[in-house]
Design an enzyme around this catalytic site. Sequence first.
Site, PDB file in Angstrom:
ATOM      1  N   ASN A  28       0.459  -0.903   5.354  1.00 26.88           N
ATOM      2  CA  ASN A  28       1.411  -0.222   6.247  1.00 26.88           C
ATOM      3  C   ASN A  28       0.801  -0.339   7.632  1.00 26.88           C
ATOM      4  O   ASN A  28      -0.207   0.332   7.910  1.00 26.88           O
ATOM      5  CB  ASN A  28       1.533   1.269   5.919  1.00 26.88           C
ATOM      6  CG  ASN A  28       2.243   1.569   4.613  1.00 26.88           C
ATOM      7  OD1 ASN A  28       3.382   2.027   4.591  1.00 26.88           O
ATOM      8  ND2 ASN A  28       1.559   1.354   3.490  1.00 26.88           N
ATOM      9  N   GLU A  46      -5.836   8.666   8.409  1.00 25.22           N
ATOM     10  CA  GLU A  46      -6.286   8.312   7.056  1.00 25.22           C
ATOM     11  C   GLU A  46      -7.616   8.962   6.702  1.00 25.22           C
ATOM     12  O   GLU A  46      -7.859   9.296   5.538  1.00 25.22           O
ATOM     13  CB  GLU A  46      -6.354   6.791   6.888  1.00 25.22           C
ATOM     14  CG  GLU A  46      -4.974   6.183   6.711  1.00 25.22           C
ATOM     15  CD  GLU A  46      -5.041   4.760   6.198  1.00 25.22           C
ATOM     16  OE1 GLU A  46      -5.586   4.531   5.109  1.00 25.22           O
ATOM     17  OE2 GLU A  46      -4.538   3.857   6.899  1.00 25.22           O
ATOM     18  N   GLU A  62       0.852  -1.198   0.000  1.00 29.62           N
ATOM     19  CA  GLU A  62       0.000   0.000   0.000  1.00 29.62           C
ATOM     20  C   GLU A  62       0.888   1.250   0.000  1.00 29.62           C
ATOM     21  O   GLU A  62       1.964   1.246   0.607  1.00 29.62           O
ATOM     22  CB  GLU A  62      -0.834  -0.024   1.292  1.00 29.62           C
ATOM     23  CG  GLU A  62      -1.662   1.223   1.569  1.00 29.62           C
ATOM     24  CD  GLU A  62      -2.133   1.300   3.038  1.00 29.62           C
ATOM     25  OE1 GLU A  62      -1.381   0.872   3.950  1.00 29.62           O
ATOM     26  OE2 GLU A  62      -3.258   1.783   3.260  1.00 29.62           O
ATOM     27  N   LYS A  68      -9.563   2.026  -1.535  1.00 30.59           N
ATOM     28  CA  LYS A  68      -9.748   1.512  -0.171  1.00 30.59           C
ATOM     29  C   LYS A  68     -11.079   1.963   0.432  1.00 30.59           C
ATOM     30  O   LYS A  68     -11.406   3.153   0.421  1.00 30.59           O
ATOM     31  CB  LYS A  68      -8.585   1.986   0.703  1.00 30.59           C
ATOM     32  CG  LYS A  68      -8.543   1.427   2.116  1.00 30.59           C
ATOM     33  CD  LYS A  68      -7.227   1.868   2.775  1.00 30.59           C
ATOM     34  CE  LYS A  68      -7.040   1.371   4.182  1.00 30.59           C
ATOM     35  NZ  LYS A  68      -5.702   1.772   4.700  1.00 30.59           N
ATOM     36  N   CYS A  73      -4.747  -2.914   3.158  1.00 32.49           N
ATOM     37  CA  CYS A  73      -4.434  -2.730   4.584  1.00 32.49           C
ATOM     38  C   CYS A  73      -5.616  -3.063   5.497  1.00 32.49           C
ATOM     39  O   CYS A  73      -5.987  -4.208   5.639  1.00 32.49           O
ATOM     40  CB  CYS A  73      -3.901  -1.311   4.817  1.00 32.49           C
ATOM     41  SG  CYS A  73      -3.056  -1.150   6.423  1.00 32.49           S
ATOM     42  N   ASN A 129      -7.033   6.244  -1.394  1.00 29.86           N
ATOM     43  CA  ASN A 129      -5.961   5.281  -1.130  1.00 29.86           C
ATOM     44  C   ASN A 129      -6.230   4.116  -2.091  1.00 29.86           C
ATOM     45  O   ASN A 129      -7.170   3.350  -1.892  1.00 29.86           O
ATOM     46  CB  ASN A 129      -6.012   4.854   0.334  1.00 29.86           C
ATOM     47  CG  ASN A 129      -4.816   4.015   0.737  1.00 29.86           C
ATOM     48  OD1 ASN A 129      -4.172   3.401  -0.103  1.00 29.86           O
ATOM     49  ND2 ASN A 129      -4.534   3.978   2.041  1.00 29.86           N
TER      50      ASN A 129
END
Lengths: 314, 314
Positions: free
Chosen positions: A195, A144, A49, A125, A170, A108
């Site tokens: 991550n 995020e 990612e 995402k 993720c 993302n």
Amino acid sequence: MSAAKKLRLAVAQLGPVQRADTRAQVVRRLVDLLHEAHGRGARWVTFPELALTTFFPRWSLEDPAEVRSFFETEMPGPATRPLFDAARAKGIGFYLGYAELDGETQYNTSILVGPDGRIIGKYRKIHIPGDASSREGAALQHLEKKYFAVGDLGFPVWDTPDAAIGMCICNDRRWPETFRVMGLQGVDVVMVGYNTPSGYVQWNEPIHLRMHHHLLSLQSAAYQNACWIAAAAKAGVEEGSPMIGGSCIVAPAGEIMVRAFSEDDEVINYMCDLSVSGHYRANIFNFAAHRRPEHYRPIVERTGAGAPLGAAPP
Amino acid sequence: MSAAKKLRLAVAQLGPVQRADTRAQVVRRLVDLLHEAHGRGARWVTFPELALTTFFPRWSLEDPAEVRSFFETEMPGPATRPLFDAARAKGIGFYLGYAELDGETQYNTSILVGPDGRIIGKYRKIHIPGDASSREGAALQHLEKKYFAVGDLGFPVWDTPDAAIGMCICNDRRWPETFRVMGLQGVDVVMVGYNTPSGYVQWNEPIHLRMHHHLLSLQSAAYQNACWIAAAAKAGVEEGSPMIGGSCIVAPAGEIMVRAFSEDDEVINYMCDLSVSGHYRANIFNFAAHRRPEHYRPIVERTGAGAPLGAAPP
């Protein structure tokens, strides 16, 4: 039951990417890892990612120009084209995670690129973790929700000549819904980059649980959907913040078949027998025979937890 | 975060029950195990699935009277009343699995009985595994679909003064939908009984995977729904057929906190801190903040796997 159907997958774990590292430097590392994967006979390689930059959601950045410096506006762009060229030259497909700027909206994102160097699919995402603004008094931030809109493309699976391939990113891997939606499309292989801060704790959770939860989520998802999972970490200490490694390839039996040792750039690979999925799908996980969606409605009718539904027995 | 909220749970694993064993004999064992659980301070004890008889779905029985001999028409009945009396006398609640005959319909059922000896809730197994008729040439049969209708009561959770408690049965635990529907009701503790043949293989699956899949399913469900799980096996060799043990109590961190050693009658217990759930529910598994049901629709709109949804990227 079914004849073996072998596909060699690789995962390219990345060590840390610091803020000062240029796109060109990172892409050079990605190309080296892709060559290593190809040298081991891999047909597909999974990268992490947000592979092109440091994990910037650990900071609350206010300068719009600085924020935009972490995002890609085209894919491939001048800096990333060497990776696409290397893949096409070697005939190897890949998954790559990056921060995507689409008009004014930030996602993302991951893409699936075929062995011919063309983009097959894109995923954005959906399960965005953390906070939209800094948490007061927290030792670590995870912002995020400040930087990324919720993905708008669902959880598609793409039929390729090698396998039916899906993607997630993720935190998505902790949610069984992610994999079930792909399982219901007959996915053979799910690729996932991540991550995961080693020290990201919002309470005094024992630190070993970070790795445990990562592996547990992947193993159960692979088993319950009878698919292979290729998971790639960005690992090690970025800007003083440690992140777990644990990149791995998980079989439909829910077992980890190969796993990265380091928290640095490292390739792992495995010869996956895709036919194993068929055994599970014909028996214990024959969805058509055993699933009962009429009893699953709260999964789509509730977002958060609501009142208990128990009443006196009949 | 939240103050500790301690609740001592027990699990009463049963060794084999043979065809010739009477209800009275089995209930005597259950009462002994309940007393042992009470002696360790337990407030609730989980018994296995179909605890009162041998696991008859291994046979294809054609004589209706013989089939009916495995079913209960009232609960408690004369044979099971001693268990209810013992529970009320000790002030201990329990989960019990049994074959239920309701009019003409047969269910694989569990009940939740409060520390006052009254039935709080009933659950009827939804994910019925195996076949509706004998599988030709198979070394072992698993005929639950022959004997049991699909449960019609959903996956309710009951609010008790001690905890919000839910139930499921055996194969239900392999399906993440089971636990998610209860997680969306804020369940604190899920009780589950099972009979899992060690040697039930519909293909040449390595035998160690039977225990692996059992534990993996429970651990991921506990983690992903931030609940405790108390799981009780009927274990050992019944009528020549071996069944796994592995009764356990799993924490919201997805770790097995205590586990049975034997494949025989055995009590395990653990002092569970229910407040741990709150840490997960306020952060990583804050359902209201992070779930995205608009992207989960295939879970209720598809039963079996359908076509891949991937299209060219935007």
